[in-house]
Structure formats: structure tokens, C-alpha cells
Design an enzyme around this catalytic site. Structure first.
Site, PDB file in Angstrom:
ATOM      1  N   ARG A  76       0.771  -1.211   0.037  1.00 58.97           N
ATOM      2  CA  ARG A  76      -0.132   0.069  -0.183  1.00 58.97           C
ATOM      3  C   ARG A  76       0.978   1.249   0.055  1.00 58.97           C
ATOM      4  O   ARG A  76       0.428   2.274   0.661  1.00 58.97           O
ATOM      5  CB  ARG A  76      -0.978   0.001   1.133  1.00 58.97           C
ATOM      6  CG  ARG A  76      -1.811  -1.161   1.274  1.00 58.97           C
ATOM      7  CD  ARG A  76      -3.065  -0.775   0.063  1.00 58.97           C
ATOM      8  NE  ARG A  76      -4.107  -1.873   0.260  1.00 58.97           N
ATOM      9  CZ  ARG A  76      -4.057  -3.203  -0.063  1.00 58.97           C
ATOM     10  NH1 ARG A  76      -3.103  -3.792  -0.544  1.00 58.97           N
ATOM     11  NH2 ARG A  76      -5.083  -3.830   0.108  1.00 58.97           N
ATOM     12  N   SER A  99     -10.433  -0.899   3.142  1.00 57.32           N
ATOM     13  CA  SER A  99      -9.826  -0.981   4.670  1.00 57.32           C
ATOM     14  C   SER A  99      -9.315   0.175   5.031  1.00 57.32           C
ATOM     15  O   SER A  99      -8.755   1.080   4.312  1.00 57.32           O
ATOM     16  CB  SER A  99      -8.618  -1.858   4.341  1.00 57.32           C
ATOM     17  OG  SER A  99      -9.031  -3.261   3.669  1.00 57.32           O
ATOM     18  N   GLU A 156      -4.304   3.358   6.197  1.00 48.12           N
ATOM     19  CA  GLU A 156      -4.148   3.473   4.744  1.00 48.12           C
ATOM     20  C   GLU A 156      -4.931   4.428   3.941  1.00 48.12           C
ATOM     21  O   GLU A 156      -4.384   4.895   2.913  1.00 48.12           O
ATOM     22  CB  GLU A 156      -4.264   2.176   4.223  1.00 48.12           C
ATOM     23  CG  GLU A 156      -5.571   1.690   3.710  1.00 48.12           C
ATOM     24  CD  GLU A 156      -5.782   0.592   2.593  1.00 48.12           C
ATOM     25  OE1 GLU A 156      -6.475   1.098   1.630  1.00 48.12           O
ATOM     26  OE2 GLU A 156      -5.119  -0.557   2.748  1.00 48.12           O
TER      27      GLU A 156
END
Ligand code: EPU
Length: 337
Positions: free
Chosen positions: A163, A237, A333
Site C-alpha cells: 500500500r 480497509s 491506509e
């Protein structure tokens, strides 16, 4: 260029945020023209793609939002086994994946159904079910904001990680991604190892799926676990899965023998943040406006009428309780603006 636009349709959390200036860019010529405007020269910028991984922390964005809406998908090279496909940044990511799968091209199928646009995909190196964007990314074309110069970034130059990419760090806010070239294969082994996929395929008697069947299975798995942004505000997420030392993991496993985990780099173990959050008692928690999704604790949701700061506050409480219980720091994230 428009002034005082509500960004509610442009952020998947669905928060009401007013932008001082807003411009949609459909091609390179429009981007060149934008560079000459006083708004561009004087105001701070936000490059907005699908708005699926962004959290506006206040109700007003005091600057210029540049919404990338350039379209086009073309084959730029083809041989017996490989094809290079160029997609413009404003193309819808899941629609792009569908098209590639329909053409029988391998390399992005496990990334099916991830909401967003092509231009944002490299920024956080999107990943799912054992595949990451970097696996099929060849290069991207980007414009340097301060000079208007075009530059090609190779896979290596993007410094991809979990990520992560150079566009989130050293080059944050400095480049606008215009298009991405993918190197895809006409023949390749399907990646079926990820736990969820194996279980789903076995359950549906599809141990040897076609490319299309795998794509459709992944869409079904995601639909079952993740909320539809059209119905419930969310950004996928919210946290990254933390990576801990083998030593710390061994301690945790003594206390929690069933703790799920994946091997990471040598001597490190990745632990699903969703599991930690669930263990800390947050799964399904909600107040009037925001909460933790009942089927996947890694997803924070906005059910309406809330503000970005409600999510900020909730995320801090979750971080604190995971830290108190497990001694692990989880980090978002999602990009805070
Ligand atoms: N788990 C729980 N409780 C939960 C959620 C998960 O116990 O509430 C456990 C599951 O039982 C499983 C493990 O955690 O053992 C992993 O769960 P899952 O397969 O759902 O994946 P994840 O690690 O939670 C990651 C990505 C997702 C991606 C999936 C599938 C991150 C931060 N998230 O989630 O990416 O779709 O794997 O590959 O790496 C996104 O980035 O927006 C995203 C959705």
C-alpha cells in the site's frame, strides 16, 4: 472551473465538504490550460481520482480540487504472449479489470471490483487476494505540477511497497498521474492460493476456474464482505495490516493460539488489523453517524449525517484500544486531507 462545489459525490465516505475551486480534467490540453490559471498558481491543490481512499477531516477544502476524468484504453504493444495496455487515469478501475478479463488477459483479475480509478491505483499500490498492482504495472506517465513537464515512471521508480509508492512519500502532491501502462499475459497461471478464494471455489465446485470465473468469484467474495459505497459510505480497509517481529508474534500466539497471520519479509509477520479490531470489541459498533462494519472490522462506515472528524475520532479510539490490548500500533491506509 467551478467555485464552492460540494464534494459529497466525489468522496466514497459521502461527507459534505465544500471545495473553494473544482475543475474536471478530460485531456492533457485541459491540464495544460489549467496550469496557466491564477487559481492553479495561487491555491493549494488536491488531485482527486475516485475519492475512494480519502478522508476529508473538515467541512471546507480551502484550495483547488483537480478531478481527473480523462478516458481511454488502448493496446500499445502485442506479441505472442504479452500485451501492453495503456489506460488513462480517469478510467474506472473495476470496469478496466472487467475489460481485460473479457479479452482473456491475465494480470489484474484478482484486483477485480476494487472501487476507484486507474490513476489512483499506483499511488497506494492496490492489492487483494495475493496480487498487487505492481505485479502488472509497467510504467506510468505523470505531469510535474510545478513545471508542467511530463515524465515516465518505471515500476522501479515508483518504489512500490505494501500500500505504498513514491507518490505517497517523496513525491506526494508533486505529480499528476495521467495514464498507466500494464503488461498483461495471454496465458498465465491463476492465483488461487488466498484462503478466501480457495474456500469459495471449493464450495462452488470450481477448483479449476477460468479467468472469467475467478473474476466473478472475487466479485462475489467482495460483495459478501465489503459494503457497497453506493449504499454505505466507506473507504475500504481503513487501516493497513500491521507487521510485527517474529518475537512479538510468538508472544501473541501464546496468548491467542488462533491468531491469523501471514509471513512477511524475513523475521516479520503480518497480522490482519480486522482481527485485532474485532478482538478489541469494535466489530459492528456504531453511533448515530459512524461505525465499524459488521462483516469486516477493518472497514469504518458513515451511515449518514456525520462529519469527517467523527471518523477521525473513531479511528483514534480504535487505535488506542488495539495498542492497549496487543501492544500493536495500527496506522490508517486512508489518506487524510
Ligand atoms: N478478520 C477477522 N475479523 C474481521 C476481519 C478479518 O477476524 O472483522 C480475519 C479474517 O478471518 C481473516 C483475516 O482477518 O483470517 C484476513 O481477512 P480478509 O481476508 O478479509 O483480508 P484483510 O487482511 O482484512 C486485506 C486487504 C483488503 C483486501 C483483502 C483481500 C489490507 C489493509 N486490506 O484485508 O484490501 O481486499 O485483504 O485480499 O491489506 C483495501 O485495501 O481497501 C482492501 C479492502
Amino acid at each position: 472551473m467551478k467555485n464552492l462545489i460540494n464534494l459529497q459525490p466525489y468522496n466514497s465516505f459521502g461527507f459534505n465538504v465544500i471545495a473553494k475551486h473544482f475543475v474536471a480534467i478530460n485531456d492533457l490540453r485541459e491540464l495544460d490550460q489549467l496550469l496557466q490559471t491564477p487559481e492553479f498558481k495561487q491555491e493549494k491543490h488536491l488531485i482527486l481520482s475516485g475519492g475512494n481512499n480519502i478522508l476529508f477531516t473538515s467541512d471546507f477544502f480551502d484550495g483547488l480540487v483537480i478531478y481527473m476524468n480523462n478516458k481511454g484504453i488502448e493496446t500499445v504493444y502485442e506479441d505472442g504472449n504479452e500485451v501492453v495496455v495503456r489506460a488513462q487515469a480517469g478510467e474506472d478501475w473495476p470496469a478496466f479489470v472487467r475489460k481485460m478479463v473479457e479479452k482473456g488477459l491475465h494480470g489484474v483479475e484478482n484486483l477485480a471490483h476494487i472501487p476507484g480509478k486507474v490513476g489512483a491505483a499506483p499511488v497506494q499500490n492496490i492489492g487483494a487476494y495475493g496480487m498487487e498492482l505492481k505485479d502488472s504495472f509497467m510504467q506510468c506517465q505523470a505531469m510535474e505540477i510545478s513545471t508542467g513537464k511530463l515524465r515516465i515512471f518505471t515500476n522501479e521508480a515508483c518504489q512500490f511497497g505494501y500500500r505504498e509508492s513514491v507518490f505517497k512519500h517523496q513525491l506526494k502532491g508533486k505529480y499528476i498521474i495521467i495514464s498507466v501502462d500494464f503488461i498483461l499475459s495471454k496465458k498465465a497461471e491463476l492465483k488461487l492460493d488466498y484462503g478466501n478464494i480457495k474456500a469459495y471455489l471449493a464450495e462452488h465446485q470450481m477448483e479449476r476456474p477460468t479467468l472469467q470465473q475467478l473474476h466473478d468469484a472475487i466479485c462475489a467474495i467482495r460483495d459478501a464482505k465489503l459494503p457497497d459505497v453506493k449504499q454505505i459510505g466507506n473507504a475500504g480497509s481503513f487501516f493497513k495490516n500491521p507487521v510485527v517481529s517474529l518475537e512479538q508474534f510468538n508472544d501473541l500466539q501464546k496468548r491467542y493460539p488462533d491468531i491469523p497471520h501471514y509471513p512477511d519479509t524475513e523475521g516479520k509477520v503480518k497480522i490482519p488489523a480486522g482481527w485485532l479490531i474485532e478482538q478489541a470489541g469494535w466489530k459492528g459498533w456504531h453511533n448515530e453517524h459512524v461505525g465499524v462494519y459488521e462483516k469486516q472490522a477493518l472497514v469504518l462506515i458513515h451511515s449518514g449525517g456525520g462529519k469527517g472528524e467523527d471518523i477521525v475520532c473513531l479511528s483514534k479510539q480504535i487505535q488506542q484500544s488495539v495498542e492497549e490490548r496487543f501492544g500493536i500500533q495500527i496506522v490508517p491506509e486512508v489518506h487524510f486531507v
